[in-house]
Design a protein around this motif. Structure first.
Motif, PDB file in Angstrom:
ATOM      1  N   CYS A 228       5.297  19.781  46.465  1.00 19.95           N
ATOM      2  CA  CYS A 228       3.858  19.524  46.486  1.00 19.95           C
ATOM      3  C   CYS A 228       3.237  20.201  45.258  1.00 19.95           C
ATOM      4  N   LEU A 229       2.648  19.406  44.373  1.00 21.40           N
ATOM      5  CA  LEU A 229       2.137  19.904  43.099  1.00 21.40           C
ATOM      6  C   LEU A 229       0.690  19.494  42.870  1.00 21.40           C
ATOM      7  N   ARG A 230       0.041  20.260  42.040  1.00 28.33           N
ATOM      8  CA  ARG A 230      -1.299  19.902  41.577  1.00 28.33           C
ATOM      9  C   ARG A 230      -1.158  19.446  40.126  1.00 28.33           C
ATOM     10  N   VAL A 231      -1.740  18.278  39.842  1.00 30.97           N
ATOM     11  CA  VAL A 231      -1.785  17.730  38.488  1.00 30.97           C
ATOM     12  C   VAL A 231      -3.258  17.567  38.170  1.00 30.97           C
ATOM     13  N   GLY A 232      -3.787  18.469  37.364  1.00 30.51           N
ATOM     14  CA  GLY A 232      -5.232  18.488  37.169  1.00 30.51           C
ATOM     15  C   GLY A 232      -5.873  18.848  38.497  1.00 30.51           C
ATOM     16  N   GLU A 233      -6.736  17.969  39.008  1.00 31.12           N
ATOM     17  CA  GLU A 233      -7.368  18.214  40.306  1.00 31.12           C
ATOM     18  C   GLU A 233      -6.688  17.453  41.441  1.00 31.12           C
ATOM     19  N   GLU A 234      -5.665  16.658  41.117  1.00 30.76           N
ATOM     20  CA  GLU A 234      -5.005  15.815  42.103  1.00 30.76           C
ATOM     21  C   GLU A 234      -3.750  16.488  42.662  1.00 30.76           C
ATOM     22  N   ILE A 235      -3.526  16.338  43.952  1.00 33.49           N
ATOM     23  CA  ILE A 235      -2.301  16.815  44.591  1.00 33.49           C
ATOM     24  C   ILE A 235      -1.349  15.638  44.697  1.00 33.49           C
ATOM     25  N   VAL A 236      -0.097  15.855  44.280  1.00 31.21           N
ATOM     26  CA  VAL A 236       0.921  14.807  44.332  1.00 31.21           C
ATOM     27  C   VAL A 236       2.182  15.363  44.985  1.00 31.21           C
ATOM     28  N   LEU A 237       3.003  14.451  45.489  1.00 30.74           N
ATOM     29  CA  LEU A 237       4.298  14.820  46.043  1.00 30.74           C
ATOM     30  C   LEU A 237       5.388  14.223  45.167  1.00 30.74           C
ATOM     31  N   ILE A 238       6.359  15.065  44.821  1.00 27.27           N
ATOM     32  CA  ILE A 238       7.543  14.611  44.106  1.00 27.27           C
ATOM     33  C   ILE A 238       8.711  14.759  45.068  1.00 27.27           C
ATOM     34  N   VAL A 239       9.445  13.676  45.291  1.00 30.83           N
ATOM     35  CA  VAL A 239      10.631  13.730  46.137  1.00 30.83           C
ATOM     36  C   VAL A 239      11.827  13.576  45.209  1.00 30.83           C
ATOM     37  N   ALA A 240      12.749  14.544  45.277  1.00 31.37           N
ATOM     38  CA  ALA A 240      13.882  14.566  44.350  1.00 31.37           C
ATOM     39  C   ALA A 240      15.148  15.001  45.071  1.00 31.37           C
ATOM     40  N   ALA A 241      16.283  14.749  44.432  1.00 27.81           N
ATOM     41  CA  ALA A 241      17.562  15.206  44.972  1.00 27.81           C
ATOM     42  C   ALA A 241      17.541  16.726  45.106  1.00 27.81           C
ATOM     43  N   GLY A 242      18.215  17.219  46.121  1.00 31.42           N
ATOM     44  CA  GLY A 242      18.178  18.641  46.446  1.00 31.42           C
ATOM     45  C   GLY A 242      18.587  19.583  45.341  1.00 31.42           C
ATOM     46  N   THR A 243      19.474  19.143  44.457  1.00 32.46           N
ATOM     47  CA  THR A 243      19.927  20.014  43.373  1.00 32.46           C
ATOM     48  C   THR A 243      19.210  19.736  42.051  1.00 32.46           C
ATOM     49  N   ALA A 244      18.323  18.751  42.040  1.00 27.85           N
ATOM     50  CA  ALA A 244      17.583  18.423  40.820  1.00 27.85           C
ATOM     51  C   ALA A 244      16.524  19.495  40.551  1.00 27.85           C
ATOM     52  N   ARG A 245      16.250  19.729  39.296  1.00 26.51           N
ATOM     53  CA  ARG A 245      15.218  20.697  38.897  1.00 26.51           C
ATOM     54  C   ARG A 245      14.123  19.954  38.146  1.00 26.51           C
ATOM     55  N   LEU A 246      12.888  20.245  38.514  1.00 20.68           N
ATOM     56  CA  LEU A 246      11.754  19.632  37.841  1.00 20.68           C
ATOM     57  C   LEU A 246      11.779  20.021  36.362  1.00 20.68           C
ATOM     58  N   SER A 247      11.668  19.051  35.495  1.00 26.37           N
ATOM     59  CA  SER A 247      11.635  19.283  34.049  1.00 26.37           C
ATOM     60  C   SER A 247      10.179  19.316  33.595  1.00 26.37           C
ATOM     61  N   ASN A 248       9.731  20.460  33.112  1.00 24.65           N
ATOM     62  CA  ASN A 248       8.343  20.560  32.642  1.00 24.65           C
ATOM     63  C   ASN A 248       8.062  19.552  31.535  1.00 24.65           C
ATOM     64  N   ARG A 249       9.023  19.355  30.633  1.00 28.04           N
ATOM     65  CA  ARG A 249       8.833  18.410  29.534  1.00 28.04           C
ATOM     66  C   ARG A 249       8.701  16.978  30.047  1.00 28.04           C
ATOM     67  N   LYS A 250       9.631  16.545  30.903  1.00 29.00           N
ATOM     68  CA  LYS A 250       9.567  15.182  31.449  1.00 29.00           C
ATOM     69  C   LYS A 250       8.299  14.984  32.275  1.00 29.00           C
ATOM     70  N   PHE A 251       7.948  16.018  33.054  1.00 29.88           N
ATOM     71  CA  PHE A 251       6.756  15.915  33.885  1.00 29.88           C
ATOM     72  C   PHE A 251       5.520  15.760  33.014  1.00 29.88           C
ATOM     73  N   LYS A 252       5.420  16.598  31.994  1.00 27.71           N
ATOM     74  CA  LYS A 252       4.252  16.545  31.110  1.00 27.71           C
ATOM     75  C   LYS A 252       4.194  15.215  30.356  1.00 27.71           C
ATOM     76  N   ASP A 253       5.373  14.710  29.937  1.00 27.40           N
ATOM     77  CA  ASP A 253       5.406  13.403  29.268  1.00 27.40           C
ATOM     78  C   ASP A 253       4.908  12.295  30.199  1.00 27.40           C
ATOM     79  N   ARG A 254       5.258  12.362  31.477  1.00 30.57           N
ATOM     80  CA  ARG A 254       4.885  11.317  32.439  1.00 30.57           C
ATOM     81  C   ARG A 254       3.437  11.437  32.925  1.00 30.57           C
ATOM     82  N   PHE A 255       2.994  12.680  33.185  1.00 27.28           N
ATOM     83  CA  PHE A 255       1.686  12.882  33.803  1.00 27.28           C
ATOM     84  C   PHE A 255       0.627  13.460  32.863  1.00 27.28           C
TER      85      PHE A 255
END
Length: 152
Positions: free
Chosen positions: A48-75
């Motif tokens: 459960c993350l905040r992107v600006g003022e919006e709350i979003v849910l990211i569902v990922a594989a259990g061993t996956a790690r959120l990539s700040n670079r990929k996230f920032k590129d996408r959002f």
């Protein structure tokens, strides 16, 4: 009650899917993998993350790690983790039981492509000892999830 909202969600939208409740906790990826007899990567963790003022849910594989670079590129923003109280307020689910099902109000759900490595994944189901077994594409379809590539 969070578990009940998830049960209601599945009764209405996918009655063929059972909510599995275990004696032992499945609040972490390793505990969930052990409780359900799958590899840790097959656990579909919900972040459960905040992107600006919006709350979003990211569902990922259990061993996956959120990539700040990929996230920032996408959002076009840096992800900010919510505190436990904010997570419960936004989802009605406790940390360790957070899932994209049975939410009190709609939140954007993004499913990371890491889930597509499996025919079946095991996301939590609104409690620290509850889960479901579901195909990743079916899960995304049920929750209006959008596929993204934001993890390493």
């Amino acid at each position: 009650m969070s578990l009940e909202s998830v049960r209601t969600f599945f009764a209405r939208n996918a009655p063929d899917i059972d909510v599995l409740v275990t004696e032992q906790s499945s609040a972490t990826v390793p505990l969930a993998a052990e409780a359900h007899g799958v590899e840790p990567a097959q656990i579909a963790k919900t972040i459960c993350l905040r992107v600006g003022e919006e709350i979003v849910l990211i569902v990922a594989a259990g061993t996956a790690r959120l990539s700040n670079r990929k996230f920032k590129d996408r959002f076009a923003a840096k992800p900010r983790m919510l505190g436990a109280e904010e997570v419960v307020s936004a989802t009605s689910h406790p940390v360790g039981g957070v899932c994209p099902f049975g939410l009190p109000s709609a939140l954007p759900v993004y499913c990371d492509v890491s889930l597509r490595a499996f025919d079946e994944v095991v996301p939590a189901a609104g409690a620290t000892n509850a889960a479901v077994r579901i195909a990743p594409d079916r899960m995304a379809g049920l929750v209006g999830g959008e596929w993204v590539d934001v993890c390493d």
